[in-house]
Design a protein around this motif. Structure first.
Motif: not given
Length: 587
Positions: A254-256, A258, A260, A583, A585
């Motif tokens: 993820t952008a921060d 993390d 998934k 990327q 998703l």
């Protein structure tokens, strides 16, 4: 059949080369002398030693019909009886004893949400922007019987690096495999542990229990049974987590920073069986080459590839007399190199109270050289390399000898005893970096130890030269076995070794090489122009850090204190900031 797909990862004598110089660079001079925590850095207290959970009373889904609930209850009772009897009688070997396999820094940890990380020494090198990810086994549920290191649930640890701000973040997450989701929902182990549990008569009982649960619908095995805990590769916009007992799982960042799980990834329906954990990405063509093996029926081995857009080739069936654990392979510019060695699967051994993973001393190890774009196996050339077992192959390339013979040079770590990862032995394990020369003209082979007397495993070369001649390989120093006390840069031309050693009481794992070319697009750098990264843990303080080393000088650039202990794991890769932009998703 799917339940019987096995997984494995990590961890002989040839010509005697002359001793080569060894340079040693101590990490003690490059990190603060005190092992106490820096008071200026805010670090949470250490994680507890284990995050294993145990649920004596599983909560089955409400949509089970009365028959399924009754069957589930009966099978639970049978399993409890099996476990009790097994616990009374078993004297587990160290290789599957949970008190050994998940002790110390092999003990599991909880998930960690995205947390800011401070650089405690040096700074993040300019341009080193992206995410370092490393896979590993992290069992979530308490073992009911035997447990091997390779059996744990897959967990990925991620450090996002920003060289401009000199800041980073850390997170770790379980890969949400089908088996992990199902077992988490019930709080109960439902699937087989293919190495630790399939031993002897109790293994047969557990196998029958699994099939019975699948038959009555308590377990859904149609969506895969794997743990995705071994390898990682970034291909065609996707980060894939792999173990050779299943298809890969797509995990996105993820952008921060993390992690998934997007889901089980079968390449849009093109992959109908499992894929091994070490596919090879050709740096020139962008193709991904892979193997898949079966332990039940022929063909025991298949070879295939995906073009750079993800389109799969036809499968090439490779004829083997016995199902073999082929964990790794190599590619050259024009060929695929397959290692058919002496670790095989023989399910009938369970009837005699033994493990089906066995060392066949009557088998002659061999390497097969298959042209990359063949549609069948007719042109594969097999060359015997007796008593050669390499869990991992680091690189291979083609050359022509002085007399005109066609040669394939293979660089791998040759392990003795060959079954030391799976069976107890009085002989201390050795994993020696070696060169195997396959003479395609004469059909003969030679082998020599590159660095005699030093255990070197889990490593990488500059991936921009995969399948082409390389000079350097970066390896973990597995001393004292099985801990990794440092990193070795080995010059394959001169045999020179430069060591970077961790502080006393600190141990790491596989060094991940990141080329400056991949970071900046600059093409004028040397083969060793880049950085090495590895998680390192202080076992006494139960704290971990990410160490960044200059691959050219083998001196430390930075260390980052992490907010949680990182257990020893398997393989990793680096996803650049540019790759993150493209990327995918979804699966």
């Amino acid at each position: 059949m799917a339940a019987m797909q096995f997984q494995a990862s990590l961890r002989f004598p040839g010509c005697e080369p002359q001793a080569k110089p060894v340079k040693e660079i101590s990490a003690v001079l490059l990190t603060p002398p005190s092992r106490k925590a820096d008071p200026s850095v805010s670090v949470p207290p250490p994680e507890p030693k284990t995050s294993i959970i145990s649920s004596p009373k599983p909560k089955y889904p409400k949509d089970l019909n009365p028959f399924q609930r009754l069957a589930a209850s009966v099978l639970d009772t049978v399993e409890k009886s099996l476990n009790t009897q097994s616990e009374k009688n078993q004297n587990l070997p160290k290789t599957i004893d949970p008190t050994v396999q998940i002790a110390g820094n092999f003990a599991p940890v909880k998930e960690t949400q995205v947390t800011s990380v401070n650089v405690t020494t040096g700074r993040i090198p300019v341009g080193l922007d992206g995410v370092y990810v490393r896979n590993g086994a992290n069992p979530r549920l308490e073992p009911a019987g035997g447990h091997h290191l390779f059996d744990g649930d897959g967990m990925i640890h991620a450090v996002s690096l920003n060289s401009e701000t000199n800041k980073a973040t850390y997170s770790c997450r379980f890969t949400q495999t089908s088996r992990f989701v199902q077992e988490s929902a019930l709080g109960k182990k439902l699937f087989l542990k293919p190495i630790g549990e399939l031993h002897g008569h109790s293994g047969i009982g557990r196998l029958l229990l699994f099939y019975a649960r699948a038959m009555v619908g308590v377990v859904n095995a149609t969506q895969g049974v794997g743990v995705a805990n071994a390898g990682l590769v970034y291909f065609n916009g996707r980060l894939l987590a792999m173990s050779e007992d299943d298809a890969p799982y797509h995990v996105f960042i993820t952008a921060d920073g993390d992690l998934k799980t997007a889901g089980r990834f079968d390449f849009s329906g093109q992959l109908s069986f499992q894929m091994t954990a070490h596919p090879k990405l050709d740096p020139t063509t962008g193709e991904l080459f892979a193997l898949g093996y079966d332990v039940i029926k022929k063909p025991y081995l298949k070879c295939f590839r995906f073009d750079k857009s993800g389109k799969k080739s036809i499968d090439v069936a490779i004829s083997l007399d016995q199902p073999t654990m082929i964990h790794d392979f190599a590619i050259t510019e024009n060929s695929i190199i397959i290692h058919d060695h002496q670790i095989i699967f023989k399910l009938s051994e369970m009837v005699h109270g033994r493990s089906p993973v066995m060392y066949d001393r009557t088998k002659i190890a061999r390497f097969g050289v298959l042209p990359k774009y063949e549609t069948d196996e007719s042109r594969i050339q097999w060359i015997d390399v007796p008593n050669c077992f390499c869990f991992h192959l680091w690189n291979a390339w083609e050359e022509v000898s002085s007399n005109g013979d066609k040669i394939v040079r293979v660089i791998g770590s040759c392990m003795t005893p060959a079954d030391s990862v799976f069976s107890d032995s009085d002989e201390p394990p050795r994993s020696i970096l070696s060169e195997i020369r396959l003479n395609l003209t004469t059909g003969e082979s030679t082998r020599r130890e590159i660095v005699p007397g030093l255990n070197l495993e889990v490593g990488q070369v500059n991936k921009n030269l995969l399948g082409r001649k390389t000079r350097y390989v970066y390896m973990a120093i597995v001393e004292p076995w099985p801990r990794c006390s440092g990193v070795a840069k080995v010059d394959l031309v001169t045999g020179e070794v430069i060591k970077y050693m961790y502080d006393e009481g600190k141990f790491g794992g596989e060094p991940c090489f990141v080329s400056v070319t991949n970071l900046t697009g600059r093409l004028d750098g040397g083969e060793d122009d880049g950085y090495l990264m590895s998680f390192v843990t202080d076992e006494e303080e139960e704290r971990s850090e990410l160490v960044v080393i200059n691959a050219s000088t083998m001196k430390q650039e930075a260390s980052l204190r992490l907010p949680a202990r990182v257990p020893y794991g398997f393989h990793g890769t680096f996803v650049t900031s540019e790759e993150l932009i493209g990327q995918e998703l979804g699966s």
